[in-house]
Design an enzyme around this catalytic site. Sequence first.
Site, PDB file in Angstrom:
ATOM      1  N   ASN A  70       0.720  -1.419  -0.041  1.00  0.00           N
ATOM      2  CA  ASN A  70      -0.089   0.238   0.143  1.00  0.00           C
ATOM      3  C   ASN A  70       0.548   1.087   0.079  1.00  0.00           C
ATOM      4  O   ASN A  70       0.316   1.820  -0.108  1.00  0.00           O
ATOM      5  CB  ASN A  70      -1.057  -0.083   1.744  1.00  0.00           C
TER       6      ASN A  70
ATOM      7  N   HIS B 279      -8.005  -1.119   6.081  1.00  0.00           N
ATOM      8  CA  HIS B 279      -8.573  -2.238   6.375  1.00  0.00           C
ATOM      9  C   HIS B 279      -9.043  -3.288   5.299  1.00  0.00           C
ATOM     10  O   HIS B 279      -9.872  -2.208   4.599  1.00  0.00           O
ATOM     11  CB  HIS B 279      -9.116  -2.205   7.704  1.00  0.00           C
TER      12      HIS B 279
ATOM     13  N   GLU C 130      -7.464  -1.995  -2.999  1.00  0.00           N
ATOM     14  CA  GLU C 130      -6.481  -1.600  -2.198  1.00  0.00           C
ATOM     15  C   GLU C 130      -5.702  -0.120  -2.988  1.00  0.00           C
ATOM     16  O   GLU C 130      -5.170   0.965  -2.072  1.00  0.00           O
ATOM     17  CB  GLU C 130      -5.909  -1.789  -0.699  1.00  0.00           C
TER      18      GLU C 130
HETATM   19  C1  GRF Z   1      -3.470  -4.697   4.149  1.00  0.00           C
HETATM   20  O1  GRF Z   1      -4.433  -5.693   3.470  1.00  0.00           O
HETATM   21  C2  GRF Z   1      -3.903  -3.395   4.445  1.00  0.00           C
HETATM   22  O2  GRF Z   1      -5.585  -3.731   4.316  1.00  0.00           O
HETATM   23  C3  GRF Z   1      -3.663  -3.528   6.077  1.00  0.00           C
HETATM   24  O3  GRF Z   1      -3.032  -5.042   6.200  1.00  0.00           O
HETATM   25  C4  GRF Z   1      -2.332  -5.270   4.812  1.00  0.00           C
HETATM   26  C5  GRF Z   1      -0.579  -4.545   4.617  1.00  0.00           C
HETATM   27  O4  GRF Z   1      -0.216  -4.568   3.641  1.00  0.00           O
HETATM   28  N1  GRF Z   1      -4.001  -3.273   6.732  1.00  0.00           N
HETATM   29  P1  GRF Z   1       0.778  -3.730   2.638  1.00  0.00           P
HETATM   30  O5  GRF Z   1       1.957  -4.100   4.043  1.00  0.00           O
HETATM   31  O6  GRF Z   1       0.337  -2.636   2.410  1.00  0.00           O
HETATM   32  O7  GRF Z   1       1.048  -4.833   1.472  1.00  0.00           O
END
Ligand code: GRF
Length: 204
Positions: free
Chosen positions: A14, A114, A179
């Site tokens: 993300n 989330h 996301e």
């Molecule tokens: C994601 O699924 C986010 O929604 C959750 O933790 C995960 C983090 O993944 N809060 P990344 O580190 O961004 O790949």
Amino acid sequence: MITLVVLISGRGSNMEAILAAAQTGYLRGAKPELVISDNADAAGLKIAKQKFGVPTRILPNNESRGWDYDSQIANLLDRHTISSSSVLICLAGFMKILSRQFVEKYKMRILNIHPSLLPSFPGLHAQKQALDYGVKVSGCTVHLVDEAIDSGPILFQKAVRVLNSDTVESLSARILKWEHILYPYAIKRFTEGKIRIHEHGVLS
Ligand code: GRF
């Protein structure tokens, strides 16, 4: 100009989507200044530094909790002259729960993503929770952070279908793709001043 600070604990996909969006100019009005991790081994640290040239800092997740820990984040921001009125703190897989004092200090300026349609399935393993429950639709949520877990006013959500054939991995991957679209979009709306808080919801 809004200063982006991204907090991570692991993979950082993300964070990567956010930094990439800033790099392409999609997030006009927002400049990533710092990536902070509570885990020295977080894969995202390398991506921030090497791919995007964004400075990284590690604040090890030792025994300190609550404001004891969070004040270190606040001090770090102070040292970088990042003020609470110009910052947007983006939690991106950051595994620590922030204290009331921290949330107060950066009131309405902390976002989280989330992997479920909140208020369903807060906490860990949201995708597994959704599969175990048998819901037919899940998704992801970007929300403002308060002192409770995966709580705070909801800004944006994207629903995705849950298939009978889904595993935790396949559902997680389908949600994660969105996301990476939803989080930069939410940040863009925030930096454009397009977000109006309306008690528990948001008019945007
Ligand atoms: C994601 O699924 C986010 O929604 C959750 O933790 C995960 C983090 O993944 N809060 P990344 O580190 O961004 O790949």
